[in-house]
Design an enzyme around this catalytic site. Structure first.
Site, PDB file in Angstrom:
ATOM      1  N   ARG A  11      36.136  31.671  44.452  1.00 39.26           N
ATOM      2  CA  ARG A  11      36.474  30.836  43.248  1.00 39.26           C
ATOM      3  C   ARG A  11      37.448  30.526  42.638  1.00 39.26           C
ATOM      4  O   ARG A  11      38.621  30.914  44.026  1.00 39.26           O
ATOM      5  CB  ARG A  11      35.947  31.846  42.632  1.00 39.26           C
ATOM      6  N   LYS A  77      32.566  43.824  46.818  1.00 42.36           N
ATOM      7  CA  LYS A  77      31.808  44.464  45.402  1.00 42.36           C
ATOM      8  C   LYS A  77      31.762  43.424  44.518  1.00 42.36           C
ATOM      9  O   LYS A  77      30.319  44.342  43.807  1.00 42.36           O
ATOM     10  CB  LYS A  77      32.662  45.488  44.887  1.00 42.36           C
ATOM     11  N   ASP A  78      31.450  42.036  44.740  1.00 44.15           N
ATOM     12  CA  ASP A  78      30.789  41.295  43.230  1.00 44.15           C
ATOM     13  C   ASP A  78      29.635  41.124  44.676  1.00 44.15           C
ATOM     14  O   ASP A  78      28.393  40.245  43.491  1.00 44.15           O
ATOM     15  CB  ASP A  78      31.090  39.898  43.483  1.00 44.15           C
ATOM     16  N   SER A 123      33.011  48.923  33.003  1.00 36.25           N
ATOM     17  CA  SER A 123      32.191  49.583  33.735  1.00 36.25           C
ATOM     18  C   SER A 123      32.150  50.716  34.072  1.00 36.25           C
ATOM     19  O   SER A 123      32.542  51.381  33.578  1.00 36.25           O
ATOM     20  CB  SER A 123      33.352  50.134  34.512  1.00 36.25           C
ATOM     21  N   LEU A 124      30.536  50.590  33.620  1.00 35.73           N
ATOM     22  CA  LEU A 124      30.007  51.901  33.617  1.00 35.73           C
ATOM     23  C   LEU A 124      30.610  53.083  34.368  1.00 35.73           C
ATOM     24  O   LEU A 124      30.243  54.386  33.670  1.00 35.73           O
ATOM     25  CB  LEU A 124      28.901  51.941  33.485  1.00 35.73           C
ATOM     26  N   ASN A 145      40.026  38.190  32.913  1.00 34.87           N
ATOM     27  CA  ASN A 145      40.937  38.463  34.307  1.00 34.87           C
ATOM     28  C   ASN A 145      41.502  39.624  34.739  1.00 34.87           C
ATOM     29  O   ASN A 145      41.816  39.801  33.180  1.00 34.87           O
ATOM     30  CB  ASN A 145      41.378  36.842  35.315  1.00 34.87           C
TER      31      ASN A 145
END
Length: 294
Positions: A11, A77-78, A123-124, A145
């Site tokens: 990315r 983690k993505d 983030s939950l 970002n």
């Protein structure tokens, strides 16, 4: 004389380029005669479609399968719990700090934030765990970002934000951190602090290039965490977390699971032989589900 070029897909965010550059430095040290070249690939997540599973990796994986790149570097983690057929992790380097970081105005800590302060996080998982510590705070959804999120603190749009320290460390931004949370306070996301070097299955040439930076304890730990995610359900919207550590021949997996409200949260851990890491992760999910239902 340089040998055949190796195309590395990544990315284009500052963090992605920074961590990919760090991986390439490791590979260049092992293979000084190899020529590594970046190819920046824009994902649907970069375009704002962050709700779909694999939003930050699918386009990169597609180019890898189509042989338009030779290596893909991801924040682990993505990645969804299941990799596409034909792709494997050629290497998982040693992970860095998995803890969560608080960024706020100078001198402010989590405990000294005033009642009703606005905490920005997308983030939950973080929200559910932080509610247990400070139910008096407001948790507001933010995205973007690292620089964009830090900017929200500097502009006073939120009183504090919570980010993974791993990314801040890689970008030399640890000086902005007010406080690091203990693992017992906020359990990290599955794979947090780790990178995945994805390659095509059966590509022995590329495997031989990357396997030298594989770190077996990290690989076993994140495999257990990803099994935990897989059993819960890869697209699960419930707050959850898992973190595994390896010592000698034993692995310990800590887990968090909550209901949809984020108010009812259970924690647990399990230890056993590293050879049974996947079954242990499966067992931990079962234990937490029963605890949540009781």
């Amino acid at each position: 004389m340089k040998s055949q070029k190796v195309i590395v897909g990544t990315r284009g965010s500052k963090l992605a380029l920074t961590q990919s550059g760090q991986v390439i430095k490791l590979l260049e040290h092992l293979h000084p005669n190899r020529d590594f070249e970046f190819k920046i690939i824009k994902t649907s997540g970069d375009k704002g479609n962050i709700t779909e599973v694999g939003a930050f990796v699918r386009e990169i994986e597609h180019e890898l399968l189509n042989k338009e790149i030779d290596i893909a570097i991801h924040s682990l983690k993505d990645l969804p719990s299941d990799s596409p057929e034909g792709l494997i992790f050629g290497a998982i380097p040693e992970r860095v700090d998995v803890r969560e970081a608080l960024i706020a105005q100078t001198g402010v800590t989590f405990d000294t934030l005033p009642k009703g302060a606005k905490i920005g996080t997308g983030s939950l998982r973080r929200t559910a765990q932080l509610k247990q510590l400070r139910p008096d705070l407001q948790f507001v959804h933010i995205q973007g970002n690292v620089d964009t999120r830090i900017g929200k603190v500097d502009k006073g749009e939120v009183d504090a934000i919570i980010l993974a320290h791993a990314g801040l460390h890689r970008m030399d931004l640890s000086k902005r951190v007010n406080q690091l949370f203990k693992i017992e306070e906020i359990l990290p996301a599955v794979g947090q602090g780790a990178l995945a070097i994805q390659i095509r299955d059966h590509d022995e040439t590329i495997l031989n290039i990357v396997k030298g930076i594989d770190h077996l304890p990290t690989r076993k730990a994140v495999e257990a965490e990803r099994q935990y995610l897989k059993i819960i359900g890869g697209g699960c919207k419930l707050p959850y977390a898992a973190y595994a550590t390896v010592k000698d021949d034993l692995i310990t997996i800590k887990g968090v699971l909550s209901d949809e409200s984020g108010n009812n949260l259970v924690r647990g851990e399990i230890t056993g032989s590293i050879d049974e890491h996947l079954q242990l992760a499966t067992n931990l999910v079962s234990i937490l589900r029963k605890s949540l239902q009781s």
